[in-house]
Design a protein around this motif. Structure first.
Motif, mmCIF file in Angstrom:
data_model
loop_
_atom_site.group_PDB
_atom_site.id
_atom_site.type_symbol
_atom_site.label_atom_id
_atom_site.label_comp_id
_atom_site.label_asym_id
_atom_site.label_seq_id
_atom_site.Cartn_x
_atom_site.Cartn_y
_atom_site.Cartn_z
ATOM 1 N N LEU A 199 0.827 -1.212 0.000
ATOM 2 C CA LEU A 199 0.000 0.000 0.000
ATOM 3 C C LEU A 199 0.864 1.267 0.000
ATOM 4 N N GLN A 200 1.987 1.199 0.725
ATOM 5 C CA GLN A 200 2.929 2.338 0.702
ATOM 6 C C GLN A 200 3.469 2.532 -0.713
ATOM 7 N N ALA A 201 3.752 1.414 -1.385
ATOM 8 C CA ALA A 201 4.342 1.477 -2.734
ATOM 9 C C ALA A 201 3.364 2.054 -3.758
ATOM 10 N N VAL A 202 2.050 1.727 -3.635
ATOM 11 C CA VAL A 202 1.099 2.250 -4.629
ATOM 12 C C VAL A 202 0.918 3.763 -4.490
ATOM 13 N N GLY A 203 1.212 4.276 -3.302
ATOM 14 C CA GLY A 203 1.096 5.723 -3.100
ATOM 15 C C GLY A 203 2.380 6.465 -3.406
ATOM 16 N N SER A 204 3.430 5.723 -3.798
ATOM 17 C CA SER A 204 4.740 6.343 -4.045
ATOM 18 C C SER A 204 4.931 6.613 -5.531
ATOM 19 N N GLU A 205 5.708 7.638 -5.816
ATOM 20 C CA GLU A 205 6.000 8.000 -7.212
ATOM 21 C C GLU A 205 7.178 7.187 -7.767
ATOM 22 N N GLU A 206 7.982 6.606 -6.868
ATOM 23 C CA GLU A 206 9.197 5.902 -7.291
ATOM 24 C C GLU A 206 8.851 4.611 -8.034
ATOM 25 N N GLU A 207 9.737 4.228 -8.954
ATOM 26 C CA GLU A 207 9.557 2.947 -9.657
ATOM 27 C C GLU A 207 9.820 1.820 -8.670
ATOM 28 N N ASP A 208 8.869 0.901 -8.582
ATOM 29 C CA ASP A 208 8.941 -0.139 -7.551
ATOM 30 C C ASP A 208 9.487 -1.440 -8.139
#
Length: 350
Positions: free
Chosen positions: A93-102
């Motif tokens: 969930l933190q990753a979906v809200g982040s702009e960085e490439e995951d």
């Protein structure tokens, strides 16, 4: 979700078994908070957590439901009682809200079970699969997480630590590990750090130690451990290979080839570690002692929260090798570009 897969995740299964399905990446232009219930449920399936969808059907209204959920909500409304499932979900969930490439998130739990084969620890595949450990959870794996996955050996903790470091060095490239011999007449420490457990066994066969190579199965010995871990030296390798101490010529032969392989920089770090008065030989039987909190010790609890980073299996600030062979070509290319730009901006003097 529970579809039949040939071989499942048996500890003896080769890396080809338990292969990932062709997951269709969900492409939704809206921010996650505005995803519909159906899109959120499909996303949970994609994360390998589809078995919670049935219970959460009436609770999930949109992506916002999950984004606002507390640990208690996840346990009560979705039924997520497994602590590592909760951790995985919160990191996702933190990753979906982040702009960085995951890049870490692209390595799913099926990939991680194959990775355990590669690093020589297939005996933990069922525990990791059950906990749905993916690349993102690996990156934030703590000592307590590993102990809960029944990984108690000091050697195996170090094996996983250095294997995570290798993934970080290679920007979580899913194909960074080297399984087969290639044209390696002048192999660098960076390339050796990518060797799988099977590849290390091949190397032992190439230096006339074929009869001892099978002893490395399930040992957790891979290239990253050999090159990057100062505590892992030729003495530890000889112990794991079961080469008796009285076979001095054989041990000397192993030492010569091991030192030639890992290079002078890695050997110097191992020697420094060996000369440390607190040094103890790394054995297959040494166990990690769980950190016990003193009874009623609120001060200890507070301290632990502050030092949380220290409890990662592979700390975020783990020292990266300074050897030039570990700098990727893209990094060198960028440096060259910067250098060229500086040259162009220098004032011209006549």
């Amino acid at each position: 979700e529970m579809e039949f897969r040939r071989g499942g995740v048996r500890a003896t299964a080769g890396p080809r078994l338990g292969w990932s399905r062709d997951t269709k990446q969900i492409a939704v232009d809206l921010p996650f908070s505005r995803w519909s219930k159906e899109e959120v449920c499909a996303w949970l399936h994609e994360q390998g957590l589809g078995f919670y969808v049935a219970q959460g059907q009436s609770w999930i209204k949109s992506g916002q439901t999950l984004l606002q959920a507390s640990q208690h909500d996840l346990e009560k409304e979705l039924g997520v009682k497994h602590p590592l499932h909760r951790k995985k979900l919160q990191l996702a969930l933190q990753a979906v809200g982040s702009e960085e490439e995951d890049l870490k998130g692209k390595l799913d739990h099926n990939w991680v079970t194959r990775w355990l084969d590669d690093i020589g620890l297939p005996q933990y595949k069922s525990h990791f699969d059950e906990a749905r450990i993916d690349g993102r959870t690996l990156h934030y794996m703590t000592v307590e997480d590993l102990l809960s996955l029944k990984v108690g050996s000091v050697l195996h903790h170090l094996s996983i630590k250095r294997a995570i470091q290798v993934l970080r060095l290679n920007y979580y490239d899913p194909n960074c590990l080297r399984r087969r011999p290639s044209d390696e007449s002048n192999v660098t420490p960076a390339e050796i750090s990518q060797w799988t457990n099977h590849r290390v066994m091949e190397w032992l066969r190439s230096v006339d130690l074929a009869e001892y190579a099978p002893n490395l199965r399930g040992s957790g010995v891979h290239g990253g451990l050999m090159v990057l871990e100062p505590r892992f030296n030729v003495e530890a390798l000889a112990l794991l290979l079961n080469i008796p101490p009285n076979k001095t010529l054989l041990r000397r032969h192993l030492a010569t080839h091991f030192h030639l392989l890992i290079g002078s920089e890695a050997q110097r770090l191992k020697q420094d570690c060996l000369e440390n008065p607190d040094y103890t030989v790394l054995t297959a039987t040494a166990k990690v002692k769980p950190r016990r909190l003193s009874f009623g010790g609120f001060g200890t609890l507070r301290k632990k929260r502050q030092d949380d980073g220290e409890e990662y299996v592979c700390p975020m600030n783990v020292e990266m090798p300074k050897n030039s062979s570990f700098q990727t070509s893209t990094r060198i290319y960028e440096d060259n570009l910067e250098h060229l730009e500086q040259v162009h901006t220098l004032p011209v003097t006549y």
